[in-house]
Write an enzyme that holds these catalytic residues in place. Structure first.
Site, mmCIF file in Angstrom:
data_model
loop_
_atom_site.group_PDB
_atom_site.id
_atom_site.type_symbol
_atom_site.label_atom_id
_atom_site.label_comp_id
_atom_site.label_asym_id
_atom_site.label_seq_id
_atom_site.Cartn_x
_atom_site.Cartn_y
_atom_site.Cartn_z
ATOM 1 N N PRO A 22 0.804 -1.234 0.000
ATOM 2 C CG PRO A 22 -0.997 -1.609 1.454
ATOM 3 C CD PRO A 22 0.306 -2.206 0.995
ATOM 4 C CD GLU A 138 6.943 -7.577 -14.570
ATOM 5 O OE1 GLU A 138 5.765 -7.642 -14.192
ATOM 6 O OE2 GLU A 138 7.878 -7.223 -13.824
ATOM 7 N NE ARG A 139 11.196 -2.675 -15.098
ATOM 8 C CZ ARG A 139 12.022 -2.399 -14.094
ATOM 9 N NH1 ARG A 139 13.320 -2.414 -14.294
ATOM 10 N NH2 ARG A 139 11.545 -2.101 -12.900
ATOM 11 N NE ARG A 164 -19.447 7.125 -38.871
ATOM 12 C CZ ARG A 164 -20.297 8.086 -39.222
ATOM 13 N NH1 ARG A 164 -20.668 8.221 -40.488
ATOM 14 N NH2 ARG A 164 -20.774 8.908 -38.313
ATOM 15 C CG HIS A 234 -13.191 3.881 -33.804
ATOM 16 N ND1 HIS A 234 -11.831 3.773 -33.991
ATOM 17 C CD2 HIS A 234 -13.712 2.684 -34.164
ATOM 18 C CE1 HIS A 234 -11.544 2.560 -34.440
ATOM 19 N NE2 HIS A 234 -12.664 1.882 -34.562
#
Length: 275
Positions: A22, A138-139, A164, A234
């Site tokens: 925390p 991990e990075r 569109r 969009h």
């Protein structure tokens, strides 16, 4: 290794790594979860938060302080393996996140949680070094994740922009929109080229700390710029959950935060440059 790795490889054992607390994020050396040796056991007390797979994990690797008086403090960090169901180990609240809803993120609590000394991963006091070494992988993975999402968002937006129409023309044909799409495509190509080179370095066993920190600092931020522009192109549909771009925009936001924040990565690069 014989006890857990086969299950990890087969998917029968879901794992988690519990570092964040925390009051402690990027400053791993400041963790307050402690593990006191008591005979043939360690007794763990503390709290972790933002733990991926925290609810579903069968095994969690917990970063703890085994020496609270170590100087510098990071030399007092060790890694302990704790199995789900261990007395004193409680899976707390499943956190309600902005995105990444397909993956649980949780709080974990340890109250007089007793685990055997044999559950120590590696050597006592070496946990910080183990984590720092493996965080590079991990990075790299999270940079690949951001790059892949950026590429996917661009493709779905190009398709939408061609189909569109407004004022009788595809929205992609308006110069402003064309320029936005070209700018995104250029940044994405730069990211892919850098990342491909970085992956080659990693496979070759080279030291990638500086480059992977650059990648983690830049590619996720680029992916978020792409997400913003793709939602904009969009229009109102980009804000609707039925369109994939909406989910992508929510999910990509966290990548500059987890596995090392953008700011933390820049600090690493700056130090390596002697700044």
């Amino acid at each position: 290794k014989k006890r857990w790795l086969p299950g990890c490889a087969s998917g029968n054992i879901i794992t988690a790594v519990a570092m964040t607390e925390p009051g402690t994020g990027s400053d791993l050396a400041a963790i307050r979860t402690i593990a006191v040796k008591d005979g043939k056991d360690y007794v763990i007390n503390g709290q972790k938060t933002f733990i991926s797979n925290g609810i579903n994990c069968d095994l969690v690797i917990v970063a703890v302080k085994t020496d609270t008086k170590a100087e510098p403090p990071f030399k007092g960090i060790s890694l302990l393996c704790v199995e789900a169901g261990t007395p004193g180990f409680e899976k707390g609240r499943k956190l309600d996140k902005m995105g990444f809803h397909s993956q649980d993120t949780a709080e974990l609590n340890f109250v007089d949680c007793r685990v055997p000394v044999a559950n120590l991963l590696g050597e006592e006091g070496q946990g910080f070094f183990y984590l720092m070494k493996k965080l590079q992988g991990e990075r790299l993975v999270t940079s690949i994740m951001a790059q892949s999402m950026a590429e996917a968002m661009l493709q779905m937006t190009i398709k939408y922009s061609r189909e569109r129409t407004i004022f009788g023309k595809p929205i992609s044909s308006f110069q402003h929109n064309t320029f936005k799409i070209v700018e995104m495509a250029t940044e994405i190509e730069l990211g892919r080229t850098f990342l491909d080179n970085l992956i080659c370095d990693y496979i070759a066993g080279e030291d990638i700390v500086m480059k992977v920190s650059m990648a983690k600092a830049w590619i996720p931020e680029m992916a978020n710029r792409v997400a913003y522009q793709c939602v904009q192109l969009h229009g109102g549909y980009g804000y609707m959950e039925e369109y994939p771009i909406c989910r992508f925009a929510r999910d990509v936001r966290v990548i500059p935060i987890f596995a090392g924040t953008t700011e933390g990565m820049k600090v690493i690069v700056g130090k390596m440059m002697g700044l």
